[in-house]
Write an enzyme that holds these catalytic residues in place. Structure first.
Site, PDB file in Angstrom:
ATOM      1  N   GLU A  15      -6.502 -13.570  25.173  1.00  0.00           N
ATOM      2  CA  GLU A  15      -6.908 -12.716  24.060  1.00  0.00           C
ATOM      3  C   GLU A  15      -5.663 -12.047  23.479  1.00  0.00           C
ATOM      4  O   GLU A  15      -5.230 -11.001  23.981  1.00  0.00           O
ATOM      5  CB  GLU A  15      -7.880 -11.637  24.542  1.00  0.00           C
ATOM      6  CG  GLU A  15      -9.174 -12.195  25.079  1.00  0.00           C
ATOM      7  CD  GLU A  15     -10.294 -11.177  24.954  1.00  0.00           C
ATOM      8  OE1 GLU A  15     -11.274 -11.470  24.285  1.00  0.00           O
ATOM      9  OE2 GLU A  15     -10.145 -10.085  25.510  1.00  0.00           O
TER      10      GLU A  15
ATOM     11  N   GLU B 235      -7.991  -3.668  26.087  1.00  0.00           N
ATOM     12  CA  GLU B 235      -8.228  -2.227  25.906  1.00  0.00           C
ATOM     13  C   GLU B 235      -7.988  -1.462  27.201  1.00  0.00           C
ATOM     14  O   GLU B 235      -7.560  -0.309  27.180  1.00  0.00           O
ATOM     15  CB  GLU B 235      -9.650  -2.011  25.352  1.00  0.00           C
ATOM     16  CG  GLU B 235      -9.696  -2.409  23.880  1.00  0.00           C
ATOM     17  CD  GLU B 235     -10.974  -3.083  23.446  1.00  0.00           C
ATOM     18  OE1 GLU B 235     -12.025  -2.894  24.079  1.00  0.00           O
ATOM     19  OE2 GLU B 235     -10.911  -3.830  22.448  1.00  0.00           O
TER      20      GLU B 235
ATOM     21  N   ASN C  67     -18.505  -9.555  25.071  1.00  0.00           N
ATOM     22  CA  ASN C  67     -18.025  -8.289  25.625  1.00  0.00           C
ATOM     23  C   ASN C  67     -18.523  -7.175  24.709  1.00  0.00           C
ATOM     24  O   ASN C  67     -18.015  -7.017  23.605  1.00  0.00           O
ATOM     25  CB  ASN C  67     -16.490  -8.331  25.682  1.00  0.00           C
ATOM     26  CG  ASN C  67     -15.897  -6.991  26.056  1.00  0.00           C
ATOM     27  OD1 ASN C  67     -16.593  -6.094  26.512  1.00  0.00           O
ATOM     28  ND2 ASN C  67     -14.592  -6.847  25.857  1.00  0.00           N
TER      29      ASN C  67
HETATM   30  P1  PGA Z   1     -13.355  -9.037  19.060  1.00  0.00           P
HETATM   31  O1  PGA Z   1     -13.089  -8.604  20.580  1.00  0.00           O
HETATM   32  O2  PGA Z   1     -14.143 -10.330  19.100  1.00  0.00           O
HETATM   33  O3  PGA Z   1     -14.147  -7.896  18.472  1.00  0.00           O
HETATM   34  O4  PGA Z   1     -12.021  -9.230  18.419  1.00  0.00           O
HETATM   35  C1  PGA Z   1     -12.775  -9.557  21.554  1.00  0.00           C
HETATM   36  C2  PGA Z   1     -12.618  -8.899  22.903  1.00  0.00           C
HETATM   37  O5  PGA Z   1     -12.111  -7.772  22.973  1.00  0.00           O
HETATM   38  O6  PGA Z   1     -12.984  -9.468  23.951  1.00  0.00           O
END
Ligand code: PGA
Length: 247
Positions: A163, A95, A7
């Site tokens: 997550e 997010e 991502n």
């Molecule tokens: P990160 O993000 O690996 O930078 O913790 C994961 C994500 O938001 O999918």
């Protein structure tokens, strides 16, 4: 077989996206792994067009609006993303929920339009640190899954990503035991909605500070079928190291 997804969030414009693709060592990744990148909307078409020519990297969109077209300045639709070359859509990323205030109901509408547009939804679920401390992990992730479950189950294919919000971009990773608990909770709920063999084929990805050094250990956890990688997917070398380490 594992699904390794990157991502890119608000990183890598079209030229950087193409540079990533030329630097990415696809031969270092076991051929049984499925690779997906979620670029920015501006880079999606360039990446999808290039990958059709010479790469096994599939492309997905990070977010869509819940209508198919109309006067919604600044938004994009699932059908446009599909037309631009996306095959997958991330829905309900932490997010989106916590920075942009997206509600469970809105994630449900988005899953609905993604499924009807023929993209493969990747529904993200995960608890905040406050919810974890209050013992609400199971309740939160099941609620986030259940709002979209009817739509997901009507799709030919879907993925779920666990997550934990406190692990995203923080350098803190869930332990394999934390991941096993959450993934097992999601799997049992999917088994109730689908037949057990069908539920066992739904990939449940772990995301949150995945790095080359912790990918193997996380992949060994029960019910972890793949990884959703944020920061460490921006660099072609570290993303291919993660994919190679994933088994
Ligand atoms: P990160 O993000 O690996 O930078 O913790 C994961 C994500 O938001 O999918």
């Amino acid at each position: 077989m594992a699904v390794i997804a990157g991502n890119w969030k608000m990183h890598h414009g079209p030229n950087e996206a193409l540079d990533f693709l030329s630097d990415f060592d696809v031969d270092a990744v076991p051929s049984s792994h499925e690779l997906i990148v979620f670029p920015s909307n501006l880079s999606l078409h360039a990446l999808a067009t290039a990958e059709q020519r010479d790469s096994r990297v599939q492309v997905g969109v990070q977010n869509v609006y819940w209508e198919d077209s109309g006067a919604f300045t600044g938004e994009i639709s699932a059908s446009m993303a599909k037309d631009a070359g996306a095959a997958f859509a991330l829905i309900g990323h932490s997010e989106r929920r916590h920075v942009f205030g997206e509600t469970d109901l809105q994630t449900q509408w988005k899953v609905d339009i993604v499924v009807s547009s023929g993209l493969v939804p990747v529904l993200c679920v995960g608890e905040t640190i406050e919810e974890r401390k209050a013992g609400l992990v199971e309740e939160v992730i099941l609620r986030q899954l259940e709002v979209a479950l009817d739509s997901l189950c009507s799709a030919p294919r879907f993925l779920v990503a666990y997550e934990p919000v406190w692990a995203i971009g923080t350098g803190e990773t869930a332990t394999p035991e934390d991941a096993t608990f959450a993934h097992g909770t999601l799997r049992r709920r999917l088994e109730r909605a689908l037949s057990a063999p069908h539920a066992s084929r739904v990939p449940i990805l772990y995301g949150g500070s995945v790095k080359p050094g912790n990918a193997a250990e996380l992949m060994e956890a029960r019910d972890v079928d793949g990884l959703l990688v944020g920061g460490a997917s921006l660099d072609a070398t570290s993303f291919s190291q993660i994919a190679a380490a994933a088994g």
